[in-house]
Scaffold this motif. Structure first.
Motif, PDB file in Angstrom:
ATOM      1  N   LYS A  63       0.846  -1.196   0.000  1.00 50.88           N
ATOM      2  CA  LYS A  63       0.000   0.000   0.000  1.00 50.88           C
ATOM      3  C   LYS A  63       0.889   1.256   0.000  1.00 50.88           C
ATOM      4  N   TRP A 114      -7.520  -5.407  -1.919  1.00 47.55           N
ATOM      5  CA  TRP A 114      -6.417  -5.159  -2.850  1.00 47.55           C
ATOM      6  C   TRP A 114      -6.960  -5.191  -4.285  1.00 47.55           C
ATOM      7  N   GLU A 173      -1.554  -1.743  -6.971  1.00 48.18           N
ATOM      8  CA  GLU A 173      -0.606  -1.208  -5.991  1.00 48.18           C
ATOM      9  C   GLU A 173       0.826  -1.515  -6.457  1.00 48.18           C
ATOM     10  N   SER A 224      -4.439   7.416   4.013  1.00 48.65           N
ATOM     11  CA  SER A 224      -5.376   6.306   4.197  1.00 48.65           C
ATOM     12  C   SER A 224      -5.602   6.072   5.685  1.00 48.65           C
TER      13      SER A 224
END
Length: 407
Positions: free
Chosen positions: A305, A381, A385, A315
């Motif tokens: 991330k 996910w 990423e 985030s």
């Protein structure tokens, strides 16, 4: 003249007179008759195999009254050491010949160890923060199978386990904390009225560990000397003891686990097996642990991330830049390497006339490839990423940012 050999029964041919076996018999006689049906949780390891074969023997010779039904639940993780898996297959044939039901318990296809890891992309487990394997491939499937069996029966069920003191410090402490629970007396096994991890079964199921008091030497003697003898059942258990070290088992007191277990620092179970000439052809299995270590530790094989949302804001969550799933390339590479390891073992097995292994079957391989082709990622996910080795600003839990240093 045969050399003297210490035995489990110390001069008595009738095993019921041995102290360890007699206590087991007393335990079963105390709790067995109060339950209509018995189940036996069997992992294929030394303790549960000793428990299974001894209980069946005691029934066979009329020392223990049988229940209305006896069901054996074999926990097939698909990752067991080959000698244990092969011995379990032989023992299941012997159980079937006696008319004893044996249910092979496996995780659903998508939750099996290699399918979950390589198909869904979940990284190998670790002991610190991400130990997902034991519950998913062993505990949950067993609990589900037992509950399904319970739903099909009238009356209550006694689940018999191979738990022994001395196998784990954590387990021993748990036993001591609950000693005497539910009216159990010292020397009569560890008895509990509710099966751990099960739901909706209170009052209908209990667990009993009738070999709780056995020493490891008792287990070795039973598996290697007595259980294989026709008068004690002729069980295929000698290979189980050999998997733990054969003649050196008492000294090394080895414990087994999954092949290449990512949670263990050393693969002692496999190394013990490979010391035997008849199993040395399985040496390529050593490569599994290296594969799992690379998948967990090589940052180029995992996503990460960034710590930022799409709009550039920080985030939520504490670990804002956590490492995550395996890339498709890493999964496919690991799949091919594991298939090559299995292929090398089986090629040698065919040359030597030895048993072949099955750690990844065609159905599982096809499902892994199908999940990869479908672009499957774990929850949370997207696959877009960056990889974990991508240089980026460091964002800490408190939201502070350390810019990437540029030289």
């Amino acid at each position: 003249m045969k050399p003297f050999q210490p035995t489990l029964f110390e001069g008595s041919k009738r095993l019921v007179y041995d102290e360890a076996v007699d206590l087991t018999l007393q335990s079963m006689q105390a709790y067995g008759p109060t339950h209509d049906h018995w189940g036996l949780a069997w992992s294929g390891g030394k303790d549960s195999s000793a428990t299974l074969t001894l209980i069946v023997h005691l029934i066979d010779v009329g020392r223990l009254a049988p229940p209305k039904s006896l069901t054996v639940f074999y926990a097939d993780t698909r990752q067991e050491l080959p000698p244990l898996a092969i011995a379990a297959a032989s023992m299941m044939e012997q159980l079937a010949a006696r008319g004893i039901a044996c249910e092979v318990v496996r995780a659903p296809l998508d939750k099996r160890f290699l399918v979950y890891m390589l198909g869904r992309g979940v990284p190998p487990p670790n002991n610190r923060t991400f130990r997902w394997c034991t519950r998913q491939i062993k505990v949950d499937p067993m609990a589900d199978a037992i509950e399904a069996r319970l739903d099909a029966l009238d009356g209550n069920v006694l689940m018999i386990t191979g738990v022994r003191e001395g196998e784990s410090a954590i387990r021993d402490e748990r036993i001591r904390m609950s000693c005497g629970k539910d009216g159990a007396e010292c020397g009569q096994g560890w008895y509990q009225e509710v099966l751990p991890q099960s739901k909706g079964v209170r009052g209908r199921i209990a667990t009993l560990a009738p070999l709780l008091h056995w020493r490891v030497c008792n287990v070795w003697d039973w598996l290697r000397i007595y259980a294989p003898m026709p008068e004690y059942g002729g069980w295929a258990t000698a290979a189980i003891a050999d998997a733990y070290g054969g003649d050196e088992a008492n000294e090394i007191n080895a414990r087994t686990g999954c092949i290449g277990c990512p949670l263990a620092s050393q693969d002692l179970g496999l190394e013990t097996v490979l010391k035997s000439a008849v199993w040395s052809y399985l040496a390529p299995l050593r490569g599994l642990k290296l594969i799992y270590r690379e998948l967990r530790e090589d940052d180029s094989k995992r996503l990460k991330k960034t710590g930022l949302e799409e709009d550039g804001t920080l985030s939520s969550g504490k670990n804002k830049q956590r490492k995550g799933p395996l890339t498709f390339a890493a999964r496919l590479d690991a799949l091919e390497r594991i298939l090559a390891i299995q292929g090398a073992c089986n090629a040698s097995a065919r040359e030597l006339g030895r048993p072949e292994i099955d750690i990844l079957n065609p159905e599982e391989e096809a499902r892994i490839r199908e999940l990869i082709a479908a672009g499957t990622w774990p929850n949370g996910w997207d696959g877009d990423e960056p990889t974990a080795d991508t240089p980026m600003d460091s964002i800490f839990r408190d939201g502070s940012v350390q810019p990437l240093l540029v030289w």
